[in-house]
Design an enzyme around this catalytic site. Sequence first.
Site, PDB file in Angstrom:
ATOM      1  N   GLY A  71       0.825  -1.207   0.000  1.00  0.00           N
ATOM      2  CA  GLY A  71       0.000   0.000   0.000  1.00  0.00           C
ATOM      3  C   GLY A  71       0.858   1.256   0.000  1.00  0.00           C
ATOM      4  N   GLN A 178      -7.918   0.551   3.579  1.00  0.00           N
ATOM      5  CA  GLN A 178      -8.848  -0.025   4.569  1.00  0.00           C
ATOM      6  C   GLN A 178     -10.253  -0.212   4.018  1.00  0.00           C
ATOM      7  OE1 GLN A 178      -8.129  -1.335   7.374  1.00  0.00           O
ATOM      8  NE2 GLN A 178      -6.090  -0.546   7.780  1.00  0.00           N
ATOM      9  N   GLY A 199      -2.626  -5.910  -0.225  1.00  0.00           N
ATOM     10  CA  GLY A 199      -3.072  -7.291  -0.074  1.00  0.00           C
ATOM     11  C   GLY A 199      -3.280  -7.741   1.365  1.00  0.00           C
ATOM     12  N   THR A 236      10.191  -7.774 -12.483  1.00  0.00           N
ATOM     13  CA  THR A 236       9.468  -9.023 -12.757  1.00  0.00           C
ATOM     14  C   THR A 236       8.329  -9.185 -11.760  1.00  0.00           C
ATOM     15  OG1 THR A 236      11.479  -9.989 -13.609  1.00  0.00           O
ATOM     16  CG2 THR A 236       9.732 -11.529 -13.005  1.00  0.00           C
ATOM     17  N   CYS A 323       2.820   5.734  24.330  1.00  0.00           N
ATOM     18  CA  CYS A 323       3.441   6.415  25.464  1.00  0.00           C
ATOM     19  C   CYS A 323       4.732   5.689  25.763  1.00  0.00           C
ATOM     20  CB  CYS A 323       2.516   6.366  26.675  1.00  0.00           C
ATOM     21  SG  CYS A 323       3.046   7.419  28.027  1.00  0.00           S
TER      22      CYS A 323
END
Length: 405
Positions: A71, A178, A199, A236, A323
């Site tokens: 992504g 998402q 994916g 490729t 934190c």
Amino acid sequence: METIYLDNNATTRVDPEVLEAMLPFFKEGYGNPSSMHHKGGEVAASLRKARLSLAALLGCDPHEIVYTSCGTESDNTALWSALRTQPEKRHLVTSKVEHSAIINNASFLRRQGYQVTEIGVDRLGRLDLDGLRKSLGPETALVSLLWANNETGVLFPIEEVAAICRDRGIVFHTDAVQAVGKIPIDLKASKIDMLSLSGHKLHAPKGIGALYVRHGLKFAPFMIGGHQENGRRGGTENVPYVIGLGVAAELALRRLPEENGRVRAMRDRLEEGLLRIPSTLVNGDRENRLPNTSNVSFEYVEGESILFHLSHAGICASSGSACTSGSLEPSHVLRAMGVPFTAAHGSIRLSLATTNTEAEIDKALEVFPAVIKKLRDLSPFWKDDAPALDNSLLTCDGGSCQICN
Ligand SMILES: *Cc1c(COP(=O)(O)O)cnc(C)c1O
């Protein structure tokens, strides 16, 4: 101890059918799809079929799909291409609640001299559409917005924004990582120019993504090399993974009704149950939201502590705040929404999938109240009839935060 996996927005489990379909391409299906012999030809045919499956999920033409490694690469490619093909335009528009793949890219581009506008959101995480309209000008090369927020699940009015951009001749990209597989998408009927997906967010493996590039859109490759992907991405093909993503797309399309039926109902039941715990609230627009995601704040407790105790009981979730080592950075998404400090601090993201069961939700609803009670009993601020906290009293100076300590 059984694992109850409620962190599907971070990554999903590879579906057994996906893995089965991939395995032959690690064995006898080893040919290079560009080769002229039969070992290549067979693989090329399988790739064409996988591309058709992904196109069916998106409602686009198979040739409008460019495979990438993830992504993040899809997002990078979209930004790069839009700016490269319009070098005279030096302005881009995005939002304050994007994924780091876009946020950090935008800051990089700002340092390179681009003008970047980050559109804000309201208390429910809804996009300031007027602000967006006003931000657009002749200099604007690109608008890039999340379709579904990874932390809250809130959906942006992507079709509407795409139409606004088309009217003004501005390229529009959406990070739909998402959204794909969770809500219906029909790119033929939309004015979206580019769309990113990944994916591993839909039960295919990590390391494969895709970018939809509308027919006729000017495009500049991010990865320059061979003629693969019609010269739009050299290298490729990652054959087994492209095959896996094809099967994952078929499964996602088939499971869309279940995602919006059974999964949504489980999410709602979980959320309703959690809201029975005092001083608990849901972050984000509950109407306009992904069916699988819930972002819940438990006031007076610390998100990371909740995660630790949940994990001890076998439950995997994630927190919006981190934190760690003296630097407290509540989630940039919750901050942009103006979620009070005490609530942002104790926020947890629960993200479901079709792999979850009702029994798992029952178990989670048993574990949560006990965990929250245990942590609140340790908090000097918590009383059973605690009034809403004065948030101004609670600021973290990175190290001596009153909730952390
Ligand atoms: C996970 C995610 C990404 C990144 O995808 P990768 O394949 O992990 O690079 C980008 N955008 C959103 C909204 C995500 O949830």
